[in-house]
Design a protein around this motif. Structure first.
Motif, PDB file in Angstrom:
ATOM      1  N   TYR A 208       1.881   0.858  12.733  1.00  0.00           N
ATOM      2  CA  TYR A 208       3.071   1.534  13.239  1.00  0.00           C
ATOM      3  C   TYR A 208       3.744   0.659  14.288  1.00  0.00           C
ATOM      4  N   LYS A 209       5.076   0.686  14.306  1.00  0.00           N
ATOM      5  CA  LYS A 209       5.826  -0.092  15.293  1.00  0.00           C
ATOM      6  C   LYS A 209       5.615   0.458  16.687  1.00  0.00           C
ATOM      7  N   ASN A 210       5.637   1.783  16.817  1.00  0.00           N
ATOM      8  CA  ASN A 210       5.397   2.447  18.095  1.00  0.00           C
ATOM      9  C   ASN A 210       4.963   3.877  17.814  1.00  0.00           C
ATOM     10  N   VAL A 211       4.824   4.675  18.847  1.00  0.00           N
ATOM     11  CA  VAL A 211       4.276   6.015  18.679  1.00  0.00           C
ATOM     12  C   VAL A 211       5.182   6.917  17.849  1.00  0.00           C
ATOM     13  N   CYS A 212       6.459   6.584  17.742  1.00  0.00           N
ATOM     14  CA  CYS A 212       7.385   7.391  16.945  1.00  0.00           C
ATOM     15  C   CYS A 212       6.985   7.405  15.470  1.00  0.00           C
ATOM     16  N   GLY A 213       6.291   6.383  15.025  1.00  0.00           N
ATOM     17  CA  GLY A 213       5.821   6.346  13.646  1.00  0.00           C
ATOM     18  C   GLY A 213       4.659   7.277  13.385  1.00  0.00           C
ATOM     19  N   VAL A 214       4.093   7.826  14.441  1.00  0.00           N
ATOM     20  CA  VAL A 214       2.939   8.716  14.338  1.00  0.00           C
ATOM     21  C   VAL A 214       3.339  10.174  14.545  1.00  0.00           C
ATOM     22  N   LEU A 215       4.325  10.421  15.404  1.00  0.00           N
ATOM     23  CA  LEU A 215       4.682  11.777  15.807  1.00  0.00           C
ATOM     24  C   LEU A 215       5.449  12.525  14.717  1.00  0.00           C
ATOM     25  N   SER A 216       4.983  13.725  14.387  1.00  0.00           N
ATOM     26  CA  SER A 216       5.672  14.580  13.417  1.00  0.00           C
ATOM     27  C   SER A 216       6.801  15.334  14.118  1.00  0.00           C
ATOM     28  N   LYS A 217       7.915  15.482  13.430  1.00  0.00           N
ATOM     29  CA  LYS A 217       9.071  16.156  14.036  1.00  0.00           C
ATOM     30  C   LYS A 217       8.890  17.673  14.088  1.00  0.00           C
ATOM     31  N   LYS A 218       8.092  18.208  13.177  1.00  0.00           N
ATOM     32  CA  LYS A 218       7.823  19.646  13.188  1.00  0.00           C
ATOM     33  C   LYS A 218       6.319  19.897  13.179  1.00  0.00           C
ATOM     34  N   VAL A 219       5.845  20.632  14.178  1.00  0.00           N
ATOM     35  CA  VAL A 219       4.427  20.981  14.259  1.00  0.00           C
ATOM     36  C   VAL A 219       4.308  22.456  14.630  1.00  0.00           C
ATOM     37  N   ASP A 220       3.115  22.986  14.502  1.00  0.00           N
ATOM     38  CA  ASP A 220       2.856  24.378  14.851  1.00  0.00           C
ATOM     39  C   ASP A 220       3.181  24.636  16.322  1.00  0.00           C
ATOM     40  N   ALA A 221       3.681  25.826  16.599  1.00  0.00           N
ATOM     41  CA  ALA A 221       4.076  26.200  17.966  1.00  0.00           C
ATOM     42  C   ALA A 221       2.915  26.116  18.954  1.00  0.00           C
ATOM     43  N   LYS A 222       1.672  26.199  18.467  1.00  0.00           N
ATOM     44  CA  LYS A 222       0.521  26.192  19.382  1.00  0.00           C
ATOM     45  C   LYS A 222       0.352  24.861  20.102  1.00  0.00           C
ATOM     46  N   TYR A 223       0.989  23.800  19.623  1.00  0.00           N
ATOM     47  CA  TYR A 223       0.844  22.492  20.265  1.00  0.00           C
ATOM     48  C   TYR A 223       1.856  22.283  21.409  1.00  0.00           C
ATOM     49  N   PHE A 224       2.783  23.206  21.582  1.00  0.00           N
ATOM     50  CA  PHE A 224       3.754  23.092  22.659  1.00  0.00           C
ATOM     51  C   PHE A 224       3.188  23.674  23.951  1.00  0.00           C
ATOM     52  N   LEU A 225       3.532  23.052  25.062  1.00  0.00           N
ATOM     53  CA  LEU A 225       3.030  23.488  26.363  1.00  0.00           C
ATOM     54  C   LEU A 225       3.732  24.774  26.791  1.00  0.00           C
ATOM     55  N   SER A 226       2.977  25.646  27.426  1.00  0.00           N
ATOM     56  CA  SER A 226       3.551  26.889  27.925  1.00  0.00           C
ATOM     57  C   SER A 226       4.389  26.619  29.171  1.00  0.00           C
ATOM     58  N   GLU A 227       5.276  27.540  29.474  1.00  0.00           N
ATOM     59  CA  GLU A 227       6.105  27.401  30.670  1.00  0.00           C
ATOM     60  C   GLU A 227       5.237  27.351  31.921  1.00  0.00           C
ATOM     61  N   ARG A 228       4.122  28.032  31.887  1.00  0.00           N
ATOM     62  CA  ARG A 228       3.236  28.088  33.054  1.00  0.00           C
ATOM     63  C   ARG A 228       2.536  26.765  33.321  1.00  0.00           C
ATOM     64  N   ILE A 229       2.119  26.089  32.243  1.00  0.00           N
ATOM     65  CA  ILE A 229       1.285  24.896  32.428  1.00  0.00           C
ATOM     66  C   ILE A 229       2.090  23.615  32.604  1.00  0.00           C
ATOM     67  N   LYS A 230       3.341  23.599  32.153  1.00  0.00           N
ATOM     68  CA  LYS A 230       4.134  22.365  32.206  1.00  0.00           C
ATOM     69  C   LYS A 230       4.241  21.770  33.616  1.00  0.00           C
TER      70      LYS A 230
END
Length: 358
Positions: A208-230
């Motif tokens: 991969y050229k950089n991390v953008c080649g690894v990151l998926s544009k759509k993933v399950d909502a559970k992988y997003f940080l909560s407002e509390r923890i950010k």
């Protein structure tokens, strides 16, 4: 080429050797593997489907306690292993050989002493060289040389092998097949990198050229940080602990075995959705305050992405999950793994320069 993989985890050495065999038309056979983590074994077996006659060693301490167990192993050409590194790491207490995990190197020696394969390829943290003022590493080299091996080593960074992750590890090559006609004088990270750079695009390794080649544009909502923890994860720390916590690293920070616990962004990897969707062209870190960043959609890596950063196909994580392995265990497996491309590049250099007989 017959292979014994110790401290196998999810099979980083095996993956590299299998790909070498495919690319260079070398018959490869894994005669056995050791791994004590039952969840890692589930993923390993799901990904490699070991044959019935392949020895599942399990607990290497119990196995090597009896020499008859070691003698019963089929003969093999190369022993590989990323032996436990926590006891030598800068992040730990650095107890070294004084801790049980530090004793695992001697279980490798137990097997080498009985089976005497031509080669051993070992991996550990960069700090192994400096641990205890260098005495630990001197002991390791002396033990190997005492069995008739010539020992070569250098420190390799995963990011130099087209996997976008900063990860410095020492790789040790020990050989009993030292050629008088062609002595191994040029084993170095620089020379391994140069050869890999020439050929990697035509090889079977993922890159991969950089991390953008690894990151998926759509993933399950559970992988997003909560407002509390950010705000906590974005924080630079408190008076007792200060470190720059930035997200959107174009080359990821070293993956850790404890990344599932979600440390601050100075240690783990987090990405904003606008950065991901723009393939890195939009990076709010450059223009926003921490308070402003905390209002964005930010997520952690998925297990699939963590596996990819180590050079494994994303479906290796999926296969583990299908066997009931939870995300927390998959993150641990990725963090403990050896980087496939690093090991591949070392083997490729050794074989192409006729330092290994295959």
């Amino acid at each position: 080429m017959k292979h014994l993989e110790l401290f196998a985890g999810i099979g980083g050495f095996r993956r590299a050797i299998d790909l070498i065999g495919k690319d260079l038309c070398i018959p490869i056979e894994c005669v056995g593997y050791s791994e004590i983590d039952s969840k890692a074994v589930q993923t390993y077996q799901a990904c490699y489907s070991p044959k019935d006659d392949e020895r599942a060693i399990g607990d290497i301490v119990a196995f090597t306690a009896k020499k008859s167990n070691i003698r019963s192993l089929p003969n093999f050409d190369i022993l590989t292993g990323g032996f436990p590194c926590q006891t030598f790491s800068m992040m730990g207490k650095q107890a070294g050989f004084g801790e049980e995990r530090g004793q695992m190197f001697f279980r490798i020696m137990d097997i080498l002493n009985v089976k005497k394969p031509k080669y051993a390829l070992l991996e550990n943290v960069k700090n192994l060289v400096n641990h205890d003022g260098g005495n630990t590493f001197k002991r390791i080299v002396a033990e190997l040389e005492g069995l008739g091996y010539s020992v070569y080593y250098d420190v390799f960074d995963t990011a130099d092998f087209h996997l976008p992750q900063k990860r410095n590890r020492i790789v040790i090559f020990a050989t009993r097949a030292q050629s008088k006609k062609k002595p191994l004088k040029d084993f170095s990270a620089k020379n391994v990198i140069n050869l890999f750079e020439q050929d990697y695009k035509k090889l079977s390794v993922l890159h991969y050229k950089n991390v953008c080649g690894v990151l998926s544009k759509k993933v399950d909502a559970k992988y997003f940080l909560s407002e509390r923890i950010k705000p906590t994860l974005l924080s630079n720390g408190s008076a007792g602990f200060k470190s720059k916590s930035d997200i959107n690293q174009i080359v990821a920070r070293p993956l850790t075995a404890t990344m599932h616990k979600m440390h601050r962004a100075c240690q783990d990897n987090y990405y904003s959705q606008d950065f991901i969707e723009s393939n890195g062209k939009i990076n709010p870190v450059k223009t926003m305050s921490k308070d402003e960043l905390a209002k964005l959609q930010i997520r952690k890596l998925t297990p699939e992405e963590a596996f990819m950063l180590q050079g494994f196909p994303s479906d290796f994580a999926l296969k583990g999950r299908q066997k009931g392995v939870a995300d927390g265990a998959l993150y641990k497996q990725a963090g403990n793994a050896v980087s496939v491309n690093t090991i591949y590049a070392v083997l490729y250099f050794l074989i192409k320069n006729n330092y290994m007989e295959v």
